[in-house]
Design an enzyme around this catalytic site. Structure first.
Site, PDB file in Angstrom:
ATOM      1  N   SER A  68       0.790  -1.240   0.000  1.00  8.48           N
ATOM      2  CA  SER A  68       0.000   0.000   0.000  1.00  8.48           C
ATOM      3  C   SER A  68       0.817   1.283   0.000  1.00  8.48           C
ATOM      4  O   SER A  68       0.269   2.357  -0.253  1.00  8.48           O
ATOM      5  CB  SER A  68      -0.909   0.037   1.227  1.00  8.48           C
ATOM      6  OG  SER A  68      -2.198  -0.315   0.873  1.00  8.48           O
ATOM      7  N   LYS A  71       0.512   3.407  -2.916  1.00  6.98           N
ATOM      8  CA  LYS A  71      -0.643   4.300  -3.124  1.00  6.98           C
ATOM      9  C   LYS A  71      -0.227   5.775  -3.083  1.00  6.98           C
ATOM     10  O   LYS A  71      -0.847   6.628  -3.723  1.00  6.98           O
ATOM     11  CB  LYS A  71      -1.728   4.014  -2.070  1.00  6.98           C
ATOM     12  CG  LYS A  71      -2.375   2.641  -2.273  1.00  6.98           C
ATOM     13  CD  LYS A  71      -3.265   2.228  -1.107  1.00  6.98           C
ATOM     14  CE  LYS A  71      -3.867   0.842  -1.383  1.00  6.98           C
ATOM     15  NZ  LYS A  71      -4.521   0.235  -0.219  1.00  6.98           N
ATOM     16  N   TYR A 193      -2.921  -1.876 -10.641  1.00  6.56           N
ATOM     17  CA  TYR A 193      -2.894  -1.794  -9.173  1.00  6.56           C
ATOM     18  C   TYR A 193      -1.949  -2.845  -8.562  1.00  6.56           C
ATOM     19  O   TYR A 193      -1.116  -2.533  -7.709  1.00  6.56           O
ATOM     20  CB  TYR A 193      -4.325  -1.950  -8.630  1.00  6.56           C
ATOM     21  CG  TYR A 193      -4.399  -2.043  -7.134  1.00  6.56           C
ATOM     22  CD1 TYR A 193      -4.081  -0.943  -6.334  1.00  6.56           C
ATOM     23  CD2 TYR A 193      -4.770  -3.230  -6.493  1.00  6.56           C
ATOM     24  CE1 TYR A 193      -4.132  -1.023  -4.947  1.00  6.56           C
ATOM     25  CE2 TYR A 193      -4.825  -3.312  -5.120  1.00  6.56           C
ATOM     26  CZ  TYR A 193      -4.509  -2.219  -4.352  1.00  6.56           C
ATOM     27  OH  TYR A 193      -4.560  -2.310  -2.986  1.00  6.56           O
ATOM     28  N   TYR A 245      -4.350   3.072   7.860  1.00  9.23           N
ATOM     29  CA  TYR A 245      -5.564   2.263   7.897  1.00  9.23           C
ATOM     30  C   TYR A 245      -6.514   2.826   8.956  1.00  9.23           C
ATOM     31  O   TYR A 245      -6.557   4.027   9.185  1.00  9.23           O
ATOM     32  CB  TYR A 245      -5.247   0.782   8.167  1.00  9.23           C
ATOM     33  CG  TYR A 245      -4.283   0.170   7.174  1.00  9.23           C
ATOM     34  CD1 TYR A 245      -4.578   0.138   5.812  1.00  9.23           C
ATOM     35  CD2 TYR A 245      -3.088  -0.382   7.593  1.00  9.23           C
ATOM     36  CE1 TYR A 245      -3.702  -0.445   4.901  1.00  9.23           C
ATOM     37  CE2 TYR A 245      -2.212  -0.970   6.686  1.00  9.23           C
ATOM     38  CZ  TYR A 245      -2.518  -0.989   5.349  1.00  9.23           C
ATOM     39  OH  TYR A 245      -1.652  -1.557   4.460  1.00  9.23           O
ATOM     40  N   VAL A 263       0.797  -3.817   3.819  1.00 14.48           N
ATOM     41  CA  VAL A 263       0.700  -5.136   4.454  1.00 14.48           C
ATOM     42  C   VAL A 263       1.973  -5.977   4.268  1.00 14.48           C
ATOM     43  O   VAL A 263       2.071  -7.060   4.829  1.00 14.48           O
ATOM     44  CB  VAL A 263      -0.556  -5.931   3.997  1.00 14.48           C
ATOM     45  CG1 VAL A 263      -1.828  -5.256   4.454  1.00 14.48           C
ATOM     46  CG2 VAL A 263      -0.558  -6.166   2.499  1.00 14.48           C
TER      47      VAL A 263
END
Ligand code: GLU
Length: 310
Positions: A68, A71, A193, A245, A263
């Site tokens: 992540s 991102k 992605y 998160y 993660v």
């Protein structure tokens, strides 16, 4: 803010010792099988400063799956590419839901709450897939340029593993498409992605790559403008409210730095006008954040007085 970086290397080494003596708390992410194969014992930390200093300890030069954390980079590319139009398609509010929750997306008519939950990152992947002719290569090139390191690579094992266990992400992408908020074909969005998530980088490479966010959008090493000061501010704001998160509130409350976790066990924390901290340790808490990594960032932020809220 003290920002005392004298003996930083020594401080980092001492910090790692304290964490290595902790019981192994947390759990490795196993919903992506390739990630479950990574040794739980890795631990690395690196600090890069905007005035060119680098200090690292442990496995800070070992590449891991950035997941992540990608991102953040995707968001910057999308902002640069389509500007204000992006904010018609994704919001900038904390979600209050787990990162891969689908439920809110139905209520909110296919508009993701923010760009750093999975739905938002899939939307960003759609922007990239629709607006770059070779979007996966463009992403990899961006990462290589920012880290100043051509050895940054896509881990194909992780990519394949994500692709074959990506039903939830596919479901979110199809739901957004049903609301007209995805332009490209879904397999292309997912491929974009998962490619981004599968990039492997070390703490040192990541810390260097994000220095522009600590320096108003300018890479302090090359002087390249990576994004506008306004967009650097916006990314840091989103990371402060949503980057960790569903533990982002607590992270801001107790540590006070814009940060993003993945993660794969990585955490990056931006210290505006100072530098970037990156940690890696694969065991995750129930929110999906590295247990040891969170402790390391907390200790450093406290020892060096780095909170943005002081
Ligand atoms: N590739 C992961 C997923 O989509 C990224 C999750 C994360 O690091 O938060 O589930």
């Amino acid at each position: 803010m003290i920002k005392d970086i004298s003996n930083l290397q020594v401080k980092l080494q001492a910090l790692l010792q304290t964490q290595q003596t902790l019981d192994n708390q947390g759990k490795i992410a196993d919903y992506i099988p390739a990630l479950a194969k990574v040794s739980a014992n890795h631990i690395g930390v690196c600090v890069a400063t905007i005035d060119g200093k680098i200090a690292g300890a442990g496995d800070h030069q070992v590449a891991f799956s950035i997941q992540s954390i990608s991102k953040v980079f995707g968001l910057v590319m999308a902002m640069n590419r389509i500007g204000e139009d992006l904010w018609q398609r994704v919001n900038m509010e904390p979600s209050g839901q787990p990162f891969n929750s689908i439920i809110q997306l139905e209520w909110e008519k296919g508009i993701p709450r923010n760009p750093v939950i999975n739905a938002g990152a899939l939307l960003i992947a759609d922007v990239l897939a629709s607006h770059f002719s070779a979007s996966k290569l463009a992403f990899l090139s961006f990462m290589r340029k920012l880290s100043g390191d051509e050895s940054v690579y896509i881990d194909n094992n992780v990519y394949q593993s994500e692709l074959s266990h990506g039903n939830r992400n596919a479901a979110m992408a199809y739901l957004m498409k049903s609301f007209g908020n995805i332009e490209a074909e879904i397999p292309d969005v997912l491929s974009q992605y998962f490619t981004q998530c599968s990039i492997a980088m070390s703490c040192e490479q990541l810390a260097k790559s994000l220095l522009f966010l600590a320096n108003k959008g300018i890479d302090p090493r090359t002087k390249n403008v990576i994004c506008s000061p306004k967009d650097a501010h916006r990314v840091n704001a989103i990371l402060s409210t949503s980057g960790m998160y569903d533990q982002s509130g607590e992270f801001a409350f107790s540590i006070g730095l814009p940060a993003k976790s993945g993660v794969g066990g990585g955490i990056v924390a931006i210290v505006p006008n100072y530098g970037v901290i990156c940690t890696w340790s694969p065991l995750l808490n129930k929110f999906g954040n590295s247990v040891v990594g969170t402790n390391l960032v907390a200790s450093l932020a406290e020892k060096l007085g780095l909170s943005i809220y002081h």
